[in-house]
Design a protein around this motif. Structure first.
Motif, PDB file in Angstrom:
ATOM      1  N   TRP A 278      46.387  44.763  37.815  1.00  0.00           N
ATOM      2  CA  TRP A 278      46.284  44.207  39.155  1.00  0.00           C
ATOM      3  C   TRP A 278      47.219  44.957  40.077  1.00  0.00           C
ATOM      4  O   TRP A 278      48.369  45.225  39.719  1.00  0.00           O
ATOM      5  CB  TRP A 278      46.663  42.728  39.106  1.00  0.00           C
ATOM      6  N   LEU A 279      46.743  45.304  41.273  1.00  0.00           N
ATOM      7  CA  LEU A 279      47.537  46.064  42.244  1.00  0.00           C
ATOM      8  C   LEU A 279      47.912  45.224  43.454  1.00  0.00           C
ATOM      9  O   LEU A 279      48.299  45.749  44.488  1.00  0.00           O
ATOM     10  CB  LEU A 279      46.763  47.306  42.691  1.00  0.00           C
ATOM     11  N   GLY A 280      47.802  43.900  43.320  1.00  0.00           N
ATOM     12  CA  GLY A 280      48.141  43.033  44.439  1.00  0.00           C
ATOM     13  C   GLY A 280      46.991  42.804  45.388  1.00  0.00           C
ATOM     14  O   GLY A 280      47.166  42.255  46.469  1.00  0.00           O
ATOM     15  N   GLU A 281      45.777  43.218  44.986  1.00  0.00           N
ATOM     16  CA  GLU A 281      44.649  43.110  45.887  1.00  0.00           C
ATOM     17  C   GLU A 281      44.080  41.696  45.883  1.00  0.00           C
ATOM     18  O   GLU A 281      44.276  40.923  44.957  1.00  0.00           O
ATOM     19  CB  GLU A 281      43.553  44.118  45.513  1.00  0.00           C
ATOM     20  N   THR A 282      43.365  41.377  46.938  1.00  0.00           N
ATOM     21  CA  THR A 282      42.692  40.094  47.077  1.00  0.00           C
ATOM     22  C   THR A 282      41.316  40.181  46.430  1.00  0.00           C
ATOM     23  O   THR A 282      40.635  41.192  46.538  1.00  0.00           O
ATOM     24  CB  THR A 282      42.514  39.753  48.561  1.00  0.00           C
ATOM     25  N   SER A 283      40.896  39.108  45.760  1.00  0.00           N
ATOM     26  CA  SER A 283      39.541  39.033  45.235  1.00  0.00           C
ATOM     27  C   SER A 283      38.674  38.262  46.215  1.00  0.00           C
ATOM     28  O   SER A 283      38.823  37.039  46.365  1.00  0.00           O
ATOM     29  CB  SER A 283      39.525  38.338  43.869  1.00  0.00           C
ATOM     30  N   GLY A 284      37.778  38.962  46.901  1.00  0.00           N
ATOM     31  CA  GLY A 284      36.869  38.305  47.827  1.00  0.00           C
ATOM     32  C   GLY A 284      35.985  37.272  47.143  1.00  0.00           C
ATOM     33  O   GLY A 284      35.867  36.137  47.627  1.00  0.00           O
ATOM     34  N   PRO A 285      35.337  37.612  45.992  1.00  0.00           N
ATOM     35  CA  PRO A 285      34.514  36.601  45.318  1.00  0.00           C
ATOM     36  C   PRO A 285      35.307  35.375  44.868  1.00  0.00           C
ATOM     37  O   PRO A 285      34.834  34.251  45.013  1.00  0.00           O
ATOM     38  CB  PRO A 285      33.947  37.369  44.120  1.00  0.00           C
ATOM     39  N   ALA A 286      36.520  35.587  44.341  1.00  0.00           N
ATOM     40  CA  ALA A 286      37.338  34.431  43.942  1.00  0.00           C
ATOM     41  C   ALA A 286      37.652  33.564  45.149  1.00  0.00           C
ATOM     42  O   ALA A 286      37.591  32.329  45.081  1.00  0.00           O
ATOM     43  CB  ALA A 286      38.620  34.899  43.258  1.00  0.00           C
ATOM     44  N   SER A 287      37.977  34.200  46.272  1.00  0.00           N
ATOM     45  CA  SER A 287      38.276  33.442  47.489  1.00  0.00           C
ATOM     46  C   SER A 287      37.059  32.644  47.945  1.00  0.00           C
ATOM     47  O   SER A 287      37.178  31.482  48.368  1.00  0.00           O
ATOM     48  CB  SER A 287      38.734  34.388  48.602  1.00  0.00           C
ATOM     49  N   ALA A 288      35.883  33.260  47.875  1.00  0.00           N
ATOM     50  CA  ALA A 288      34.661  32.565  48.299  1.00  0.00           C
ATOM     51  C   ALA A 288      34.364  31.365  47.395  1.00  0.00           C
ATOM     52  O   ALA A 288      33.979  30.295  47.878  1.00  0.00           O
ATOM     53  CB  ALA A 288      33.483  33.534  48.297  1.00  0.00           C
ATOM     54  N   LEU A 289      34.567  31.535  46.094  1.00  0.00           N
ATOM     55  CA  LEU A 289      34.341  30.429  45.167  1.00  0.00           C
ATOM     56  C   LEU A 289      35.317  29.288  45.437  1.00  0.00           C
ATOM     57  O   LEU A 289      34.935  28.118  45.471  1.00  0.00           O
ATOM     58  CB  LEU A 289      34.484  30.920  43.722  1.00  0.00           C
ATOM     59  N   ILE A 290      36.577  29.638  45.634  1.00  0.00           N
ATOM     60  CA  ILE A 290      37.601  28.617  45.883  1.00  0.00           C
ATOM     61  C   ILE A 290      37.334  27.923  47.224  1.00  0.00           C
ATOM     62  O   ILE A 290      37.460  26.698  47.339  1.00  0.00           O
ATOM     63  CB  ILE A 290      38.997  29.260  45.860  1.00  0.00           C
ATOM     64  N   ALA A 291      36.960  28.707  48.244  1.00  0.00           N
ATOM     65  CA  ALA A 291      36.708  28.140  49.569  1.00  0.00           C
ATOM     66  C   ALA A 291      35.574  27.124  49.547  1.00  0.00           C
ATOM     67  O   ALA A 291      35.537  26.217  50.381  1.00  0.00           O
ATOM     68  CB  ALA A 291      36.385  29.255  50.559  1.00  0.00           C
ATOM     69  N   HIS A 292      34.644  27.272  48.597  1.00  0.00           N
ATOM     70  CA  HIS A 292      33.508  26.352  48.497  1.00  0.00           C
ATOM     71  C   HIS A 292      33.671  25.355  47.347  1.00  0.00           C
ATOM     72  O   HIS A 292      32.713  24.706  46.943  1.00  0.00           O
ATOM     73  CB  HIS A 292      32.206  27.147  48.339  1.00  0.00           C
ATOM     74  N   ARG A 293      34.888  25.253  46.837  1.00  0.00           N
ATOM     75  CA  ARG A 293      35.239  24.298  45.777  1.00  0.00           C
ATOM     76  C   ARG A 293      34.297  24.408  44.582  1.00  0.00           C
ATOM     77  O   ARG A 293      33.860  23.413  44.006  1.00  0.00           O
ATOM     78  CB  ARG A 293      35.258  22.858  46.307  1.00  0.00           C
ATOM     79  N   ARG A 294      34.055  25.648  44.174  1.00  0.00           N
ATOM     80  CA  ARG A 294      33.268  25.866  42.968  1.00  0.00           C
ATOM     81  C   ARG A 294      34.214  25.999  41.776  1.00  0.00           C
ATOM     82  O   ARG A 294      35.306  26.589  41.894  1.00  0.00           O
ATOM     83  CB  ARG A 294      32.411  27.147  43.093  1.00  0.00           C
TER      84      ARG A 294
END
Length: 365
Positions: A278-294
């Motif tokens: 991991w290089l400290g980057e953001t995961s867009g798919p993880a963020s989208a899943l979390i944002a939609h409470r999946r």
């Protein structure tokens, strides 16, 4: 006559660059327009002192070279899309001032425990020590950007805490990764050959080794009591020579349009988004899943932890038990009572605009 807005220079990849950050900047501009008169800049050569405020999007390749150079010329607000930007310094080496090259060598020397006084010496060391991952080396390379910045924004609350521990005098803030609200699309499963009664585990994005795909496949193969209706969906383009096993319970979509990618995010029952190195980057798919409470299964690293951890978000650590712990997590998620998607407005672009306007103008956290 309306009041004139302050000017803002935004540095980062150009609109047509093949970069997630390029798209991020494009989406962000309308949400800055209420607060600033904004100019987008990619390459070096524009004087950052010509603006009332500046925003530097920093990532791990030379598409961000203009942002790094502008930061060196004028301190300002930095948005770290990755904080371990070693690859940028390797790629941009010949365009760096001698003092900056020396600063990079000093940090790498400390990390590897050997004095390296030239690029050639560094290359010899890495060639002689192939087990050392030169890209994810913990060299504190983020020092160079953080020490030059007036304030630093990151997309993960735990990453903000992690960097604040390293840099206690720096103004480091959490900025939720912005996610557009998604709506379920009828027929998504049918279009991809996924039975409605199946329980679909899915991993999203470019499918490379750093997404721990071999670990996921190993865990899937070794899940001895796996329910008959469980499917594993690999949703994205394969990288790093990935070979999808000949197994009817493993499905691979290949490249997806944004619309289909988003539709599958909500059609899956549980997302598996692992990362390492991991290089400290953001995961867009993880963020989208979390944002939609999946329901999600995430790597136990700072950048993956949700802003508000819930029972539906599980983490697994890397190491000898990663595969076994992943099986346990999948089993737990399978038996969880299903819940519908529900969007968290804290991830909205308008909220992002208000947060970042406060940061840029020196407002409260």
């Amino acid at each position: 006559m309306s009041e004139q807005l302050p000017t803002l220079g935004v540095w980062g990849p150009a609109p047509r660059d093949k970069s997630g950050v390029a798209g991020y900047i494009t989406q962000s501009l309308p949400h800055l327009a209420a607060h600033f008169t904004t100019r987008r800049i990619a390459g070096p050569g524009i004087d950052p002192t010509a603006f009332d405020h500046v925003l530097y999007h920093l990532g791990n390749n030379t598409l961000h070279h203009g942002a790094f150079r502008a930061l060196a010329a004028r301190p300002g607000t930095v948005l770290l899309h990755e904080y371990n930007n070693l690859d940028y310094y390797y790629e941009a080496w010949d365009q760096l001032p001698a003092a900056e090259q020396q600063a990079v060598l000093t940090r790498i020397s400390t990390a590897v425990g050997t004095h390296l006084d030239t690029r050639a010496a560094m290359e010899r060391h890495f060639a002689d020590h192939p087990h050392v991952d030169r890209y994810s080396l913990n060299a504190h390379i983020e020092d160079l950007a953080i020490e030059a910045a007036t304030r630093v924004l990151v997309h993960s609350p735990l990453l903000a805490e992690h960097l604040a521990d390293r840099h206690p005098t720096a103004d480091i803030r959490h900025l939720p990764f912005p996610v557009h609200p998604l709506n379920p699309v009828t027929g998504t499963r049918a279009r991809h050959g996924l039975p409605e009664q199946a329980f679909v585990f899915a991993t999203f994005g470019f499918l490379g080794a750093y997404k721990r795909i071999p670990v996921i496949l190993d865990a899937w193969r070794n899940w001895t009591d796996r329910p008959a209706n469980a499917l594993l969906l690999l949703a994205g383009e394969a990288r790093d020579g990935l070979t999808v096993p000949d197994d009817p319970t493993v499905r691979h979509t290949g490249y997806l349009t944004d619309a289909e990618f988003n539709a599958l995010l909500l059609a899956a029952d549980c997302g598996i988004q692992l990362r390492g190195p991991w290089l400290g980057e953001t995961s867009g798919p993880a963020s989208a899943l979390i944002a939609h409470r999946r329901p999600t299964i995430l790597s136990d690293i700072p950048g993956m932890h949700p802003r508000c951890p819930e029972e539906i978000h599980l983490t697994v650590s890397q190491g000898e038990r990663e595969s076994a712990d992943l099986i346990d997590a999948m089993r737990t998620q399978y038996h969880r009572t299903p819940t519908p998607a529900a969007y968290d407005p804290a991830f909205s672009w308008p909220a992002w605009g208000e947060h970042i306007a406060a940061a840029l103008t020196g407002g409260p956290r």
